[in-house]
Design an enzyme around this catalytic site. Structure first.
Site, PDB file in Angstrom:
ATOM      1  N   LYS A 178     -13.815   0.472  15.933  1.00  0.00           N
ATOM      2  CA  LYS A 178     -12.492  -0.163  16.055  1.00  0.00           C
ATOM      3  C   LYS A 178     -12.045  -0.216  17.515  1.00  0.00           C
ATOM      4  CE  LYS A 178     -11.010   0.597  11.596  1.00  0.00           C
ATOM      5  NZ  LYS A 178     -10.587   1.522  10.598  1.00  0.00           N
ATOM      6  N   PRO A 227      -3.345 -11.870   9.515  1.00  0.00           N
ATOM      7  CA  PRO A 227      -3.721 -11.731  10.931  1.00  0.00           C
ATOM      8  C   PRO A 227      -3.867 -10.261  11.304  1.00  0.00           C
ATOM      9  CG  PRO A 227      -1.403 -12.332  10.714  1.00  0.00           C
ATOM     10  CD  PRO A 227      -1.995 -12.415   9.336  1.00  0.00           C
ATOM     11  N   ASP A 228      -4.806  -9.965  12.201  1.00  0.00           N
ATOM     12  CA  ASP A 228      -4.929  -8.597  12.715  1.00  0.00           C
ATOM     13  C   ASP A 228      -3.997  -8.494  13.938  1.00  0.00           C
ATOM     14  OD1 ASP A 228      -5.656  -6.191  14.024  1.00  0.00           O
ATOM     15  OD2 ASP A 228      -7.581  -6.223  12.969  1.00  0.00           O
ATOM     16  N   ILE A 229      -2.849  -7.866  13.726  1.00  0.00           N
ATOM     17  CA  ILE A 229      -1.794  -7.830  14.744  1.00  0.00           C
ATOM     18  C   ILE A 229      -2.282  -7.093  15.992  1.00  0.00           C
ATOM     19  CG2 ILE A 229       0.550  -6.982  15.204  1.00  0.00           C
ATOM     20  CD1 ILE A 229       0.786  -7.166  11.987  1.00  0.00           C
ATOM     21  N   ASN A 253       0.847  -1.200   0.000  1.00  0.00           N
ATOM     22  CA  ASN A 253       0.000   0.000   0.000  1.00  0.00           C
ATOM     23  C   ASN A 253       0.881   1.248   0.000  1.00  0.00           C
ATOM     24  OD1 ASN A 253       0.579   0.712   2.868  1.00  0.00           O
ATOM     25  ND2 ASN A 253      -0.357  -1.285   3.183  1.00  0.00           N
TER      26      ASN A 253
HETATM   27  N1  CTP Z   1      -3.834  -3.396  12.029  1.00  0.00           N
HETATM   28  C1  CTP Z   1      -3.073  -4.477  12.401  1.00  0.00           C
HETATM   29  N2  CTP Z   1      -3.102  -5.628  11.682  1.00  0.00           N
HETATM   30  C2  CTP Z   1      -3.897  -5.743  10.599  1.00  0.00           C
HETATM   31  C3  CTP Z   1      -4.677  -4.635  10.198  1.00  0.00           C
HETATM   32  C4  CTP Z   1      -4.616  -3.481  10.950  1.00  0.00           C
HETATM   33  O1  CTP Z   1      -2.353  -4.385  13.399  1.00  0.00           O
HETATM   34  N3  CTP Z   1      -3.927  -6.868   9.896  1.00  0.00           N
HETATM   35  C5  CTP Z   1      -3.805  -2.174  12.844  1.00  0.00           C
HETATM   36  C6  CTP Z   1      -3.215  -0.965  12.175  1.00  0.00           C
HETATM   37  O2  CTP Z   1      -1.834  -0.842  12.461  1.00  0.00           O
HETATM   38  C7  CTP Z   1      -4.031   0.157  12.785  1.00  0.00           C
HETATM   39  C8  CTP Z   1      -5.399  -0.454  12.961  1.00  0.00           C
HETATM   40  O3  CTP Z   1      -5.165  -1.842  13.095  1.00  0.00           O
HETATM   41  O4  CTP Z   1      -3.546   0.512  14.060  1.00  0.00           O
HETATM   42  C9  CTP Z   1      -6.274  -0.190  11.793  1.00  0.00           C
HETATM   43  O5  CTP Z   1      -7.388  -1.029  11.898  1.00  0.00           O
HETATM   44  P1  CTP Z   1      -8.177  -1.555  10.610  1.00  0.00           P
HETATM   45  O6  CTP Z   1      -9.422  -2.191  11.097  1.00  0.00           O
HETATM   46  O7  CTP Z   1      -7.320  -2.320   9.702  1.00  0.00           O
HETATM   47  O8  CTP Z   1      -8.476  -0.220   9.951  1.00  0.00           O
HETATM   48  P2  CTP Z   1      -8.392   0.118   8.457  1.00  0.00           P
HETATM   49  O9  CTP Z   1      -7.052  -0.246   7.892  1.00  0.00           O
HETATM   50  O10 CTP Z   1      -8.761   1.526   8.389  1.00  0.00           O
HETATM   51  O11 CTP Z   1      -9.394  -0.931   7.876  1.00  0.00           O
HETATM   52  P3  CTP Z   1     -10.904  -0.896   7.446  1.00  0.00           P
HETATM   53  O12 CTP Z   1     -11.352   0.519   7.517  1.00  0.00           O
HETATM   54  O13 CTP Z   1     -10.831  -1.491   6.111  1.00  0.00           O
HETATM   55  O14 CTP Z   1     -11.592  -1.762   8.441  1.00  0.00           O
END
Ligand code: CTP
Length: 400
Positions: A336, A303-305, A209
């Site tokens: 969130k 994975p969502d870290i 990205n």
């Molecule tokens: N994050 C993470 N791991 C992921 C995706 C996101 O740690 N796989 C963290 C990012 O570093 C940030 C936050 O989660 O702190 C963003 O949340 P996210 O839900 O991904 O928000 P967006 O990227 O804005 O996604 P969307 O609006 O598409 O839900």
């Protein structure tokens, strides 16, 4: 800041001119103090021209470049917020470590209550000598900072350590040393994720990205400056900041593993990384050849870290996330905050490509109490410091 730049007699003294210029450009007031040997390598005229401030000599007889003869070592010692000795010879290090005061620089080093920072430069044998190392250990025990020299070919023709650290690193160390420490963060271990992740499709193609990682890197610098022990888990190509332990990663999975390995030993997490949400289910070992007509990629979630670390946290650990939103900012960010059980979300407005790669930015903090006043617009370095101060204030309120 008001900085005294002490310049002693070594060939690297010419680099002090560049440092004086850089610090002045950053908005600091810089007054140079030359030792007698330092004055053989660089002239007061060079330094006064670069700083617009007087330059002082070791010897009262050198009246011509002692701009204000009434200024005593005590006044200079009081004037300084920070004294940096660049380059520092074994001689001045030995004097200061043992409380000797035989010229203007060594006298003011003894008299000052300011922060002191040393950037040594000398021959490898001298640098490695136990006497020099013991003297530096003594200076460190006084609370002084030392920017270790690097390795390379030295002026004496030898190759090894003893080469003055690069000027940008010294300027970073001065910034870190000169920033007031914040009690809620000082000595605390903080993980910061930053930069884009990359998910490989095949040996030549990647899903990524537009994030550069600049904001996360500025946050790492700001947390470092207020005294935190930062572990930066970094995707992308930007250089890692001085004084920050950095782990470079490529994919979301690698970023998760790096964070998980450190999480138990840390006090907090700031997730500033722009993590790719999808990855190819099976990356191709060979370059994928183009086909006929429409083609598709089969993607699975990464994975969502942030969510995973937040889910496994202890009650004494805190978690701050980011949200990049282009519409309904507050609703999305609140969701969130709740879904990932965060202490705060910093909302970035990305409408029209703002934030990514931009110089200045605004962040709106959101906590369980709702939105807080926006921070910014500010250049990213100042924004990061403002965010860290805002967060430390909240931590202090929580702790007291
Ligand atoms: N994050 C993470 N791991 C992921 C995706 C996101 O740690 N796989 C963290 C990012 O570093 C940030 C936050 O989660 O702190 C963003 O949340 P996210 O839900 O991904 O928000 P967006 O990227 O804005 O996604 P969307 O609006 O598409 O839900």
């Amino acid at each position: 800041m008001q900085i005294i730049l002490g310049i002693t007699g070594g060939i690297a003294a010419y680099k002090a001119a560049d440092l004086a210029r850089l610090l002045t450009h950053q908005g600091h007031r810089v007054r140079c103090v030359l030792t007698e040997a330092g004055a053989r390598f660089i002239t007061p005229l060079t330094l006064t021209s670069l700083t617009g401030e007087p330059c002082y000599g070791a010897n009262p007889d050198q009246g011509e470049w002692r701009a204000n003869p009434s200024v005593e070592h005590i006044e200079l010692a009081r004037w300084a917020d920070l004294v940096a000795v660049v380059p520092a010879t074994a001689n001045i290090i030995g004097k200061a470590a043992n409380g000797l005061a035989s010229d203007l620089l060594s006298t003011l080093l003894l008299a000052t209550r300011a922060q002191v920072l040393w950037a040594p430069a000398m021959n490898t044998g001298m640098w490695e000598h136990p006497a020099v190392q013991a003297n530096l250990a003594r200076l460190r025990s006084f609370g002084h900072a030392v920017v270790d020299p690097g390795e390379g070919v030295l002026a004496c023709g030898e190759e090894g350590s003893g080469k003055l650290a690069d000027v940008l690193s010294i300027a970073e160390a001065i910034r870190a040393q000169g920033t007031p420490k914040l009690s809620s963060l000082s000595g605390r271990r903080v993980i910061i994720t930053a930069g884009p992740t990359r998910e490989d499709l095949d040996p030549v193609r990647t899903l990524t990205n537009r994030s550069t990682g600049a904001m996360g890197i500025e946050l790492a610098r700001a947390f470092r400056d207020v005294g935190a022990r930062v572990q930066l888990v970094l995707g992308g190509d930007l250089p890692s900041p001085w004084g920050v332990e950095t782990l470079r990663v490529r994919s979301a999975q690698q970023m998760l593993e790096a964070c998980e390995a450190r999480w138990a030993g840390c006090d907090g997490l700031v997730a500033a990384a722009a993590v790719a949400d999808q990855r190819p289910e099976v990356p191709s070992a060979q370059k994928i050849k183009k086909g006929e007509g429409t083609e598709s990629l089969h993607l699975v979630r990464t994975p969502d870290i942030l969510a995973q670390l937040s889910a496994s946290r202890r009650t004494d650990q805190w978690v701050v996330g980011f949200a990049a939103e282009s519409e309904n900012h507050l609703d999305h960010a609140m969701a969130k905050l709740r879904n990932k059980r965060l202490d705060a979300v910093l909302v970035n407005d990305v409408q029209g490509g703002q934030a990514f790669g931009a110089q200045a930015n605004t962040l709106t903090p959101i906590t369980a109490q709702g939105p807080h006043p926006p921070i910014g617009p500010l250049p990213k370095d100042q924004l990061a410091l403002a965010v860290v101060r805002w967060w430390s204030q909240r931590l202090e309120n929580r702790l007291t």
